[in-house]
Design a protein around this motif. Sequence first.
Motif, short mmCIF file in Angstrom:
data_model
loop_
_atom_site.label_atom_id
_atom_site.label_comp_id
_atom_site.label_asym_id
_atom_site.label_seq_id
_atom_site.Cartn_x
_atom_site.Cartn_y
_atom_site.Cartn_z
N HIS A 1 28.60 -10.02 16.92
CA HIS A 1 28.86 -9.81 15.49
C HIS A 1 27.60 -10.07 14.67
O HIS A 1 27.32 -9.36 13.70
CB HIS A 1 29.99 -10.71 15.01
N LYS A 2 26.83 -11.09 15.05
CA LYS A 2 25.57 -11.35 14.35
C LYS A 2 24.61 -10.17 14.52
O LYS A 2 23.86 -9.83 13.60
CB LYS A 2 24.92 -12.63 14.87
N ALA A 3 24.64 -9.56 15.70
CA ALA A 3 23.78 -8.40 15.94
C ALA A 3 24.16 -7.25 15.02
O ALA A 3 23.28 -6.58 14.44
CB ALA A 3 23.89 -7.96 17.41
N LYS A 4 25.45 -7.02 14.85
CA LYS A 4 25.90 -5.94 13.96
C LYS A 4 25.49 -6.22 12.52
O LYS A 4 25.02 -5.32 11.80
CB LYS A 4 27.42 -5.79 14.05
N ILE A 5 25.65 -7.46 12.06
CA ILE A 5 25.25 -7.84 10.70
C ILE A 5 23.75 -7.65 10.53
O ILE A 5 23.27 -7.14 9.51
CB ILE A 5 25.66 -9.30 10.42
N SER A 6 22.97 -8.05 11.55
CA SER A 6 21.51 -7.94 11.48
C SER A 6 21.06 -6.48 11.40
O SER A 6 20.11 -6.15 10.68
CB SER A 6 20.87 -8.61 12.71
N ILE A 7 21.73 -5.60 12.14
CA ILE A 7 21.42 -4.18 12.06
C ILE A 7 21.65 -3.67 10.64
O ILE A 7 20.87 -2.89 10.10
CB ILE A 7 22.27 -3.38 13.07
N GLY A 8 22.72 -4.15 9.99
CA GLY A 8 22.98 -3.76 8.60
C GLY A 8 21.87 -4.19 7.67
O GLY A 8 21.46 -3.43 6.77
N LEU A 9 21.34 -5.40 7.87
CA LEU A 9 20.23 -5.87 7.04
C LEU A 9 18.98 -5.05 7.27
O LEU A 9 18.26 -4.69 6.33
CB LEU A 9 19.97 -7.35 7.33
N LEU A 10 18.71 -4.70 8.53
CA LEU A 10 17.55 -3.84 8.84
C LEU A 10 17.73 -2.45 8.24
O LEU A 10 16.76 -1.83 7.78
CB LEU A 10 17.36 -3.75 10.35
N GLU A 11 18.96 -1.94 8.23
CA GLU A 11 19.22 -0.63 7.61
C GLU A 11 19.00 -0.67 6.10
O GLU A 11 18.54 0.31 5.51
CB GLU A 11 20.64 -0.18 7.93
N LEU A 12 19.32 -1.81 5.48
CA LEU A 12 19.04 -1.95 4.05
C LEU A 12 17.54 -1.84 3.79
O LEU A 12 17.11 -1.14 2.87
CB LEU A 12 19.56 -3.30 3.53
N VAL A 13 16.74 -2.52 4.61
CA VAL A 13 15.28 -2.44 4.48
C VAL A 13 14.83 -0.99 4.59
O VAL A 13 13.98 -0.51 3.82
CB VAL A 13 14.59 -3.31 5.55
N GLU A 14 15.41 -0.27 5.53
CA GLU A 14 15.07 1.14 5.75
C GLU A 14 15.44 1.99 4.54
O GLU A 14 14.68 2.87 4.13
CB GLU A 14 15.82 1.62 7.00
N ASP A 15 16.62 1.72 3.97
CA ASP A 15 17.12 2.53 2.86
C ASP A 15 16.31 2.34 1.57
O ASP A 15 16.21 3.27 0.76
CB ASP A 15 18.58 2.19 2.57
N ILE A 16 15.78 1.13 1.36
CA ILE A 16 15.07 0.89 0.10
C ILE A 16 13.55 1.03 0.23
O ILE A 16 12.82 0.86 -0.73
CB ILE A 16 15.42 -0.50 -0.48
N PHE A 17 13.07 1.35 1.45
CA PHE A 17 11.65 1.63 1.64
C PHE A 17 11.46 3.14 1.61
O PHE A 17 11.89 3.86 2.50
CB PHE A 17 11.18 1.06 2.99
N HIS A 18 10.84 3.62 0.53
CA HIS A 18 10.68 5.07 0.34
C HIS A 18 12.03 5.77 0.43
O HIS A 18 12.18 6.78 1.12
CB HIS A 18 9.71 5.66 1.36
N GLY A 19 13.03 5.20 -0.26
CA GLY A 19 14.36 5.78 -0.23
C GLY A 19 14.49 6.97 -1.15
O GLY A 19 13.50 7.50 -1.68
N THR A 20 15.72 7.39 -1.35
CA THR A 20 15.99 8.58 -2.16
C THR A 20 15.44 8.45 -3.57
O THR A 20 14.97 9.43 -4.16
CB THR A 20 17.52 8.80 -2.23
N TYR A 21 15.49 7.25 -4.11
CA TYR A 21 15.04 7.04 -5.49
C TYR A 21 13.91 6.02 -5.57
O TYR A 21 13.88 5.14 -6.42
CB TYR A 21 16.22 6.60 -6.37
N GLY A 22 12.96 6.12 -4.65
CA GLY A 22 11.80 5.25 -4.69
C GLY A 22 11.96 4.00 -3.84
O GLY A 22 12.95 3.85 -3.11
N SER A 23 10.97 3.12 -3.91
CA SER A 23 10.97 1.90 -3.11
C SER A 23 11.41 0.70 -3.95
O SER A 23 11.12 0.62 -5.15
CB SER A 23 9.56 1.63 -2.56
N PHE A 24 12.09 -0.24 -3.30
CA PHE A 24 12.52 -1.49 -3.93
C PHE A 24 11.93 -2.66 -3.15
O PHE A 24 11.72 -2.57 -1.93
CB PHE A 24 14.04 -1.60 -3.93
N LEU A 25 11.68 -3.75 -3.85
CA LEU A 25 11.16 -4.96 -3.22
C LEU A 25 12.25 -6.02 -3.15
O LEU A 25 12.99 -6.22 -4.12
CB LEU A 25 9.97 -5.51 -4.01
N MET A 26 12.32 -6.70 -2.02
CA MET A 26 13.28 -7.80 -1.86
C MET A 26 12.54 -9.11 -2.13
O MET A 26 11.71 -9.53 -1.34
CB MET A 26 13.85 -7.78 -0.44
#
Length: 421
Positions: free
Chosen positions: A260-285
């Motif tokens: 379950h931790k692995a699945k949650i971690s994949i979601g966090l990595l996907e967030l990084v992917e989505d906000i790096f050069h995403g559809t509406y620009g890049s976001f910083l965490m």
Amino acid sequence: MKLDRHGRWARFSYLHMKYLFFSWLAVFVGSWIVYVEYSSYTERCRGHDCKNSICDKYRKGVIDGTACSSLCEKETLYLEKCFTAKPNSQVYSGNWGDLQGVIKCQMEEAPHYDLGGEMEPRKEAAPVAFNKPTKGTSVEKFREMIISHLKAKVGDQANLADLATQVLSFTDSNKDGQISLPEARSTWALLQLNEFLLALVLQERDHTPKLLGFCGDLYMMEKVPYSPLYGISLPWIVELWIPAGLRRSMEQWFTPSWPHKAKISIGLLELVEDIFHGTYGSFLMCDVRTTTFGYNERYDFKVVDARYIIPEATFQERIRQQRCDVDEDCLYGIDCLTSCDLTKHRCTPEVTRPNLAKVCDTLKNYILRGAPSDLSDELEKQLYACMGLKGSAEQMEIEHSLILNNLKTLLWKKISHTKDS
């Protein structure tokens, strides 16, 4: 040694006085804690004032939204437990009929741009709040206002018109095909907030909780049942007395199973992917602590607090204005640090660590503990390579993408054949 009567009495008196002293001290400290906690609560938690202010504007026809009638007339939407950390941003758990969620309400004038606070534009003072757009503004003019605002926030992206269309659809809260001035003023106020903007940008990705309703700049989002990421949240007074080592052990006790931790971690990595050069620009965490993230009953990753996930264009524009003498003067939130140009005594615009490096730092203890033996060494190697990333992601785009994909693939291969996926 045998004590005489006087000695026994002296001994009794000493023990009695000692008992009375510590009893008094316990009562005093307990009373002080209750007083401090109550005083802090009354200073921070002003949801009643926030609701009254919003409902007053709604009844006067200044604002409108999907939640206004339920909040101010039917009273089927109500605030419950206070989670407010800063008085000017009220946070409560809430109920709306059968829906449970988190209610957020803005109060008072936000402080001028400050690297120690939220990177939001200056709010209008209370007497003139919700005064944009002005009376007589056409829908087309309002659309132009939205596009101009989005361009200032996320940069000149090719598809801002599509995002503006989504905003206009959202603005029509009663779905009558018309946009009223009160509806437009509510949407304009919400557009000033980073969290609302991110929810719009990522609405198709499910990383952010769904927006359930709004009235003015008060809004309700779906509840994330498990947060923070480690699954344990303690009262601040308890936190004071827990050693750091014990706290880390307690955090590990309350984590889900490793798959379950692995699945949650994949979601966090996907967030990084989505906000790096995403559809509406890049976001910083800019706050990557575990307290800002959570997950639902299906172990889908969710952002709990998105106030410090900000458009890179906004960050760079504001950070350039910051005077500095040392690099530490160029820190925003917990995790967005740039360097100080000592020739100009101004902060440079490029962050020293990309989002991915900060996320891997957070995930290290979370995902390595309990990892399968045939995966542990390679996973640790990939995480440390990830944590070593320096400079902006743009300068290392290939390496950034390679490490991100390797980590996702490594975790996914291990759980893809199980029910946990």
